[in-house]
Design a protein around this motif. Structure first.
Motif, mmCIF file in Angstrom:
data_model
loop_
_atom_site.group_PDB
_atom_site.id
_atom_site.type_symbol
_atom_site.label_atom_id
_atom_site.label_comp_id
_atom_site.label_asym_id
_atom_site.label_seq_id
_atom_site.Cartn_x
_atom_site.Cartn_y
_atom_site.Cartn_z
ATOM 1 N N ALA A 13 13.386 55.699 2.381
ATOM 2 C CA ALA A 13 14.834 55.562 2.582
ATOM 3 C C ALA A 13 15.272 54.121 2.752
ATOM 4 O O ALA A 13 16.293 53.691 2.181
ATOM 5 C CB ALA A 13 15.279 56.378 3.787
ATOM 6 N N GLY A 14 14.524 53.360 3.543
ATOM 7 C CA GLY A 14 14.923 52.005 3.903
ATOM 8 C C GLY A 14 15.302 51.118 2.735
ATOM 9 O O GLY A 14 16.322 50.410 2.801
ATOM 10 N N PRO A 15 14.553 51.119 1.622
ATOM 11 C CA PRO A 15 14.891 50.216 0.516
ATOM 12 C C PRO A 15 16.243 50.492 -0.132
ATOM 13 O O PRO A 15 16.770 49.631 -0.847
ATOM 14 C CB PRO A 15 13.745 50.462 -0.481
ATOM 15 N N PHE A 16 16.806 51.679 0.103
ATOM 16 C CA PHE A 16 18.087 52.012 -0.525
ATOM 17 C C PHE A 16 19.287 51.663 0.362
ATOM 18 O O PHE A 16 20.431 51.805 -0.063
ATOM 19 C CB PHE A 16 18.125 53.503 -0.875
ATOM 20 N N VAL A 17 19.054 51.217 1.601
ATOM 21 C CA VAL A 17 20.137 50.928 2.539
ATOM 22 C C VAL A 17 20.545 49.459 2.407
ATOM 23 O O VAL A 17 19.757 48.568 2.692
ATOM 24 C CB VAL A 17 19.713 51.244 3.984
ATOM 25 N N SER A 18 21.770 49.219 1.965
ATOM 26 C CA SER A 18 22.248 47.840 1.790
ATOM 27 C C SER A 18 23.255 47.415 2.847
ATOM 28 O O SER A 18 23.720 46.278 2.839
ATOM 29 C CB SER A 18 22.867 47.666 0.399
ATOM 30 N N GLY A 19 23.606 48.337 3.747
ATOM 31 C CA GLY A 19 24.551 48.001 4.802
ATOM 32 C C GLY A 19 24.594 49.104 5.834
ATOM 33 O O GLY A 19 23.876 50.109 5.739
ATOM 34 N N ALA A 20 25.427 48.931 6.836
ATOM 35 C CA ALA A 20 25.567 49.927 7.900
ATOM 36 C C ALA A 20 26.991 49.896 8.424
ATOM 37 O O ALA A 20 27.654 48.845 8.411
ATOM 38 C CB ALA A 20 24.568 49.674 9.032
ATOM 39 N N GLY A 21 27.446 51.059 8.883
ATOM 40 C CA GLY A 21 28.802 51.177 9.392
ATOM 41 C C GLY A 21 28.826 51.666 10.824
ATOM 42 O O GLY A 21 28.055 52.564 11.198
ATOM 43 N N PHE A 22 29.742 51.087 11.628
ATOM 44 C CA PHE A 22 29.804 51.378 13.059
ATOM 45 C C PHE A 22 31.258 51.609 13.480
ATOM 46 O O PHE A 22 32.168 50.911 13.018
ATOM 47 C CB PHE A 22 29.232 50.216 13.872
ATOM 48 N N GLN A 23 31.458 52.552 14.379
ATOM 49 C CA GLN A 23 32.789 52.801 14.936
ATOM 50 C C GLN A 23 32.662 53.325 16.351
ATOM 51 O O GLN A 23 31.589 53.707 16.796
ATOM 52 C CB GLN A 23 33.566 53.785 14.054
ATOM 53 N N MET A 63 22.233 69.666 11.502
ATOM 54 C CA MET A 63 23.010 70.830 11.103
ATOM 55 C C MET A 63 23.039 70.998 9.587
ATOM 56 O O MET A 63 23.390 72.071 9.096
ATOM 57 C CB MET A 63 24.438 70.730 11.649
ATOM 58 N N MET A 64 22.703 69.959 8.852
ATOM 59 C CA MET A 64 22.514 70.075 7.407
ATOM 60 C C MET A 64 21.143 70.697 7.161
ATOM 61 O O MET A 64 20.140 70.264 7.738
ATOM 62 C CB MET A 64 22.598 68.699 6.767
ATOM 63 N N ILE A 65 21.095 71.729 6.342
ATOM 64 C CA ILE A 65 19.814 72.365 6.027
ATOM 65 C C ILE A 65 18.886 71.332 5.397
ATOM 66 O O ILE A 65 19.257 70.640 4.450
ATOM 67 C CB ILE A 65 20.025 73.565 5.084
ATOM 68 N N GLU A 94 16.038 60.839 11.552
ATOM 69 C CA GLU A 94 14.975 61.269 10.646
ATOM 70 C C GLU A 94 15.535 62.138 9.525
ATOM 71 O O GLU A 94 15.107 62.026 8.364
ATOM 72 C CB GLU A 94 13.909 62.040 11.426
ATOM 73 N N GLY A 95 16.508 62.991 9.862
ATOM 74 C CA GLY A 95 17.156 63.801 8.839
ATOM 75 C C GLY A 95 17.936 62.948 7.854
ATOM 76 O O GLY A 95 17.907 63.191 6.635
ATOM 77 N N LEU A 96 18.623 61.951 8.372
ATOM 78 C CA LEU A 96 19.350 61.046 7.479
ATOM 79 C C LEU A 96 18.395 60.291 6.565
ATOM 80 O O LEU A 96 18.690 60.063 5.390
ATOM 81 C CB LEU A 96 20.181 60.067 8.305
ATOM 82 N N ALA A 97 17.243 59.900 7.100
ATOM 83 C CA ALA A 97 16.257 59.208 6.267
ATOM 84 C C ALA A 97 15.783 60.125 5.139
ATOM 85 O O ALA A 97 15.646 59.684 3.991
ATOM 86 C CB ALA A 97 15.084 58.742 7.117
ATOM 87 N N ARG A 98 15.528 61.400 5.449
ATOM 88 C CA ARG A 98 15.114 62.334 4.400
ATOM 89 C C ARG A 98 16.177 62.434 3.314
ATOM 90 O O ARG A 98 15.862 62.473 2.121
ATOM 91 C CB ARG A 98 14.841 63.714 5.004
ATOM 92 N N PHE A 99 17.451 62.476 3.741
ATOM 93 C CA PHE A 99 18.520 62.611 2.755
ATOM 94 C C PHE A 99 18.716 61.329 1.958
ATOM 95 O O PHE A 99 18.868 61.363 0.732
ATOM 96 C CB PHE A 99 19.821 63.012 3.451
ATOM 97 N N ILE A 100 18.708 60.175 2.617
ATOM 98 C CA ILE A 100 18.906 58.911 1.912
ATOM 99 C C ILE A 100 17.802 58.669 0.898
ATOM 100 O O ILE A 100 18.034 58.090 -0.171
ATOM 101 C CB ILE A 100 19.015 57.752 2.921
ATOM 102 N N ALA A 101 16.594 59.154 1.185
ATOM 103 C CA ALA A 101 15.500 59.019 0.224
ATOM 104 C C ALA A 101 15.800 59.763 -1.077
ATOM 105 O O ALA A 101 15.292 59.389 -2.140
ATOM 106 C CB ALA A 101 14.203 59.541 0.840
ATOM 107 N N VAL A 102 16.638 60.803 -0.997
ATOM 108 C CA VAL A 102 17.044 61.551 -2.189
ATOM 109 C C VAL A 102 18.352 61.004 -2.753
ATOM 110 O O VAL A 102 18.517 60.859 -3.969
ATOM 111 C CB VAL A 102 17.197 63.049 -1.850
ATOM 112 N N LEU A 103 19.278 60.694 -1.864
ATOM 113 C CA LEU A 103 20.588 60.181 -2.277
ATOM 114 C C LEU A 103 20.481 58.807 -2.911
ATOM 115 O O LEU A 103 21.161 58.515 -3.915
ATOM 116 C CB LEU A 103 21.514 60.119 -1.053
ATOM 117 N N GLY A 104 19.655 57.928 -2.346
ATOM 118 C CA GLY A 104 19.578 56.546 -2.802
ATOM 119 C C GLY A 104 19.290 56.397 -4.287
ATOM 120 O O GLY A 104 20.019 55.689 -4.991
#
Length: 464
Positions: free
Chosen positions: A284-294, A190-192, A242-252
């Motif tokens: 994206a992967g190299p910028f991920v240092s943790g994960a959150g679950f609920q 839903m994010m462009i 896949e969308g999150l990976a695209r964003f994290i590649a920019v956000l990271g």
């Protein structure tokens, strides 16, 4: 042989909570030589994950509730929740980026359509609520670690142009303004996904971090989206992995410039492949240092620990109850804490710190809290869940290691930790309607306790 010959200098303290009485100091047991088979064997040589801390989420409706109280009562609550050594001593807490389901209404930090340069970005809205809320905690805990996630991007960055993603629940008479053609769906972005929008959104995160730093509030970590699988009647936004990976590649890279960690999450589905997809993305992967679950994400955390043992794994939001704050849900809270820690969680986050009696959100959902404020009397009370949280958070220090509390006699309902100072903490539930005798062994010595019926107990064994 004397007790001190068996386990030198190991003083034991014990507190217990049941439905009628909370945080009762119990008679201190004493070590003696182990002469028979214990019910629980504490194994300091069997070590698991490190505990980073416990916390809660700062939400606008929590501050509104606390603002009804007098200064002395409000100070007492913040002391009890954040002052080190006092009560829960929360040290790892969460906040929203813009509106969430317990904000006063929908808002973002830039609602000017098409403002990709973020010329109208402002956190002015937060000066009435979140900023003073967090400052009160920081006064007690200057080293408080704070992380943040959005529930929704600005509406103009979304494919449906709206903050929400689902129509109100049947029977809910609150109109969120969403049209049927604007409803989102799990498994969609839903994010462009245009690069210019992803770049603007990454800069939106950076402006948020910088603006809060200017207020004396340091954000140490961000997650890109709360519950990215769930279209909700309140602020929400679905993403694909896949969308999150695209964003994290920019956000990271932008967060790295600011010294801010990026976690994957928050994940609310029992699907470890979602995390695996992002970690496998070379950008994206190299910028991920943790994960959150609920929520149902608890079904993925053990596999996530296996897939990526180098990541910090956070329980990011405790399931929120129904506003009754009853003993039944306190018992469920313990089962959640036990499951997450046994699966490898490094941190545990409760949801609402405080709410008015009944705990109804802006969008009509009644939920629990650690503190309940009565709008009629401007009084307050701590809930059962507060004391269940305290049974762990008061004694388990940041940097503690979970250890084995091994049982082969049916006494398996406990968690155990060794603190950095060498002390041992064992938290136990007796879920029976009768008292439960238990013999606990450590290093060749043992002690006996009789757990009260339907109770929680924390036993603290001082360092040698």
């Amino acid at each position: 042989m004397s007790d001190t010959d068996v386990v030198p200098n190991r003083r034991i303290s014990w507190v217990s909570t049941d439905r009628e009485r909370a945080w009762i100091e119990m008679p201190a047991p004493r070590f003696a030589p182990a002469t028979g088979m214990p019910n629980v064997l504490l194994r300091t040589d069997r070590r698991h994950q490190t505990v980073e801390g416990f916390g809660v989420c700062f939400n606008e409706l929590g501050w509104r509730a606390l603002s009804r109280l007098g200064d002395a009562d409000r100070a007492e609550i913040f002391d009890e929740l954040f002052a080190p050594g006092r009560g829960t001593g929360f040290s790892v807490c969460r906040m929203p980026v813009g509106a969430n389901d317990f904000s006063t209404d929908w808002y973002s930090y830039d609602e000017v359509d098409g403002d990709l340069d973020l010329e109208h970005f402002s956190i002015e809205h937060d000066r009435a609520s979140l900023i003073p809320y967090i400052h009160e905690a920081l006064r007690r805990r200057p080293d408080l670690k704070l992380w943040a996630s959005p529930w929704s991007p600005p509406s103009w960055m979304k494919t449906n142009g709206h903050y929400a993603a689902a129509l109100p629940w049947r029977g809910n008479d609150i109109d969120n303004g969403l049209r049927p053609d604007q409803v989102g769906a799990e498994g969609t972005d839903m994010m462009i996904q245009e690069p210019r929008y992803l770049a603007a959104y990454a800069e939106y995160f950076a402006r948020f971090v910088e603006a809060y730093r200017a207020e004396g509030i340091d954000i140490s970590m961000v997650m890109p989206q709360n519950e990215f699988n769930s279209p909700q009647v309140f602020p929400s936004c679905t993403w694909t992995p896949e969308g999150l990976a695209r964003f994290i590649a920019v956000l990271g890279p932008r967060m790295r410039e600011l010294g801010v960690d990026v976690f994957f999450g928050t994940q609310e589905r029992p699907a470890p492949e979602h995390l695996a997809t992002v970690l496998a993305d070379p950008d994206a992967g190299p910028f991920v240092s943790g994960a959150g679950f609920q929520w149902a994400g608890k079904g993925a955390i053990a596999d996530a620990h296996r897939i990526a043992p180098h990541l910090s794994l956070y329980q990011t939001e405790q399931e929120c109850g129904d506003g009754r704050n009853d003993w039944r849900f306190a018992r469920y809270t313990w089962s959640l804490m036990k499951r997450f820690f046994e699966a490898g969680a490094n941190a545990y986050t409760y949801w609402n710190l405080a709410l008015d009696e009944g705990g109804v959100s802006r969008w009509g959902w009644a939920q629990n809290s650690l503190v309940v404020v009565d709008p009629e009397t401007n009084g307050y009370r701590y809930t059962h869940e507060f004391f269940v949280m305290k049974h762990l958070a008061h004694h388990v220090q940041a940097g503690a290691t979970r250890i084995d509390a091994f049982s082969w006699t049916g006494h398996e309902n406990q968690l155990a930790f060794e603190n950095p100072d060498g002390s041992i903490v064992i938290v136990m539930q007796n879920d029976l309607a009768d008292e439960m005798p238990v013999t606990i062994a450590l290093d060749g010595a043992a002690f006996d306790v009789v757990l009260p019926a339907d109770s929680f107990s924390t036993i603290h064994i001082a360092a040698a």
